[in-house]
Scaffold this motif. Structure first.
Motif, short mmCIF file in Angstrom:
data_model
loop_
_atom_site.label_atom_id
_atom_site.label_comp_id
_atom_site.label_asym_id
_atom_site.label_seq_id
_atom_site.Cartn_x
_atom_site.Cartn_y
_atom_site.Cartn_z
N ARG A 11 0.39 21.12 -0.36
CA ARG A 11 -1.08 21.06 -0.29
C ARG A 11 -1.56 22.13 0.68
N ALA A 68 -7.53 23.33 -13.10
CA ALA A 68 -6.16 23.79 -12.86
C ALA A 68 -5.94 25.10 -13.61
N ILE A 76 -1.78 26.05 -9.82
CA ILE A 76 -2.75 25.71 -8.78
C ILE A 76 -3.70 24.66 -9.32
N SER A 77 -3.74 23.51 -8.66
CA SER A 77 -4.66 22.43 -9.03
C SER A 77 -5.67 22.26 -7.91
N PHE A 78 -6.92 22.60 -8.18
CA PHE A 78 -7.97 22.50 -7.17
C PHE A 78 -8.46 21.06 -7.08
N LEU A 79 -8.64 20.59 -5.85
CA LEU A 79 -9.01 19.19 -5.63
C LEU A 79 -10.52 19.01 -5.49
N GLN A 90 -9.25 22.29 -0.63
CA GLN A 90 -7.84 21.93 -0.74
C GLN A 90 -7.35 22.07 -2.18
N CYS A 91 -6.07 22.40 -2.31
CA CYS A 91 -5.46 22.47 -3.63
C CYS A 91 -3.97 22.19 -3.50
N ASP A 92 -3.36 21.81 -4.59
CA ASP A 92 -1.91 21.62 -4.66
C ASP A 92 -1.32 22.80 -5.42
N THR A 121 -13.79 21.81 -5.38
CA THR A 121 -14.27 23.17 -5.23
C THR A 121 -15.79 23.30 -5.28
N ARG A 148 -11.74 18.06 -12.23
CA ARG A 148 -10.50 18.78 -11.89
C ARG A 148 -10.50 20.14 -12.58
#
Length: 372
Positions: free
Chosen positions: A121, A338, A162-165, A130-132, A167, A336
């Motif tokens: 993260r 991604a 990249i998965s944005f939580l 934040q993103c994973d 934005t 979400r």
């Protein structure tokens, strides 16, 4: 004497630049910025005395540290420099450079690999986003080679997901900072939106262009650029960003109907140069506009059905696919985003800056000891 600073030179998506550990740079922001200008060779349109590539996409810097918040593995500070200016802007995000953050941390031992893949993260300090990020780490090493392709970067590489939580409202106050999905500003219908990057989205036909011109044609069109800049300044106030004359945002995106099987065609100014492709978070923001009823994309965007939508954003050198998920109870709410990027380590070593720019006491002491 010159000061040596450890760094890795990395490509992230369709951008590139030096990456540093935060602790290896000056703590004082003004001194840090002078160091970064010296590193990149700015201001000089060729950046001949530094590592910059004479283009905004190659005048970027990544600064990484261990996570400062619970649940966050890494903090990332992005710095945008300009070839011919003495500015260091840490206000906006950069989703392309973001793709190189986890590889950098693994390469420098800041974080240990977790197995065949490593997911961390990351907090982007610029906008508190934040993103994973998931990278391939077989046998405990970052894998750069693979079959994933992204337009704007040659060849193929290992995929980085990249998965944005969260934005929405990354820089502007909210997803739709003007309070409307569409506004008439300076005589042009626009959608002012920020889902990771503040954008002004308008039809190319509104400025008497097709939207299919090459980046070179756009950049040579002085009348168009002057018209867009006037609109940008007006939209900056509408987006509650104040006077944006000296700022790198909002970016300006001309849209038209897709021509290559995608969802929408774009020409993106960043903000004064037409991008050869499109930025990661700009693509996310355009994709978001495509699913909002009443936006300027309505009538020209081809949007698939379902709660999870793959939006293909066409740009001058190809396309950028973004996976958008909407709330079934409220399709106007994007929950979400991604996407897929790639990265590669290009060089590791030390970058040298003049001692007149920065000469840490420890470095002075070590130099004196060696000459004694």
């Amino acid at each position: 004497m010159q000061t040596a600073i450890p760094c890795l030179f990395m490509r992230g998506g369709t951008s590139r630049g030096p990456f540093f550990k935060a602790g290896d740079l000056p703590a004082d922001i003004a001194t840090r910025d002078r160091v970064l200008l010296a590193v990149m060779g700015s201001p000089d349109k060729r950046q001949i005395d530094g590592l910059g590539g004479a283009h905004p996409l190659t005048s970027k810097v990544g600064i990484v540290s261990r996570g400062s918040k619970p649940g966050v593995d890494l903090d990332f500070l992005f710095a945008q420099l300009q070839p011919d200016k003495d500015t260091v802007d840490t206000t906006p995000n950069c989703g392309n450079m973001l793709a190189a953050v986890v590889p950098f941390a693994l390469e420098t031992g800041m974080i240990l690999p977790q197995g065949d893949t490593t997911t961390l993260r990351v907090l982007t300090l610029n906008t508190d986003m934040q993103c994973d990020i998931t990278v391939q780490t077989p046998c405990g090493h970052v894998e750069y080679e693979g079959k994933a392709r992204i337009d704007g970067a040659p060849g193929s590489s290992a995929p980085i997901k990249i998965s944005f939580l969260d934005t929405a409202g990354s820089v502007a106050p909210g997803l739709l900072p003007s309070g409307h999905v569409r506004d008439l500003i300076d005589g042009i219908d626009v959608t002012c939106i920020d889902n990771g990057m503040p954008l002004v989205i308008f039809k190319a036909s509104a400025v008497d262009r097709t939207g299919y011109e090459s980046a070179e044609q756009m950049n040579a069109d002085t009348a168009l650029k002057a018209r867009i800049e006037r609109l940008r300044i007006a939209c900056g106030h509408a987006m509650k960003l104040g006077d944006v004359t000296a700022k790198n945002y909002p970016k300006m995106t001309l849209i038209s109907a897709p021509r290559a099987g995608g969802s929408i065609s774009t020409r993106s100014f960043i903000p004064h140069v037409c991008h050869d492709a499109i930025g990661v978070l700009a693509a996310v923001t355009v994709a978001t506009a495509c699913v909002l009823n009443g936006s300027t994309t309505e009538g020209i965007a081809s949007v698939p059905a379902g709660n999870i939508k793959n939006i293909s954003v066409e740009h001058p050198t190809g396309e950028f696919s973004v996976e958008i998920e909407v709330d079934p109870a409220n399709p106007q709410n994007v929950t979400r985003a991604a996407l897929l990027r790639t990265a590669r380590l290009l060089m590791r070593g030390e970058v040298m800056v003049p001692g007149s720019v920065w000469a840490p006491k420890s470095a002075i002491f070590e130099t004196s000891a060696k000459t004694a």
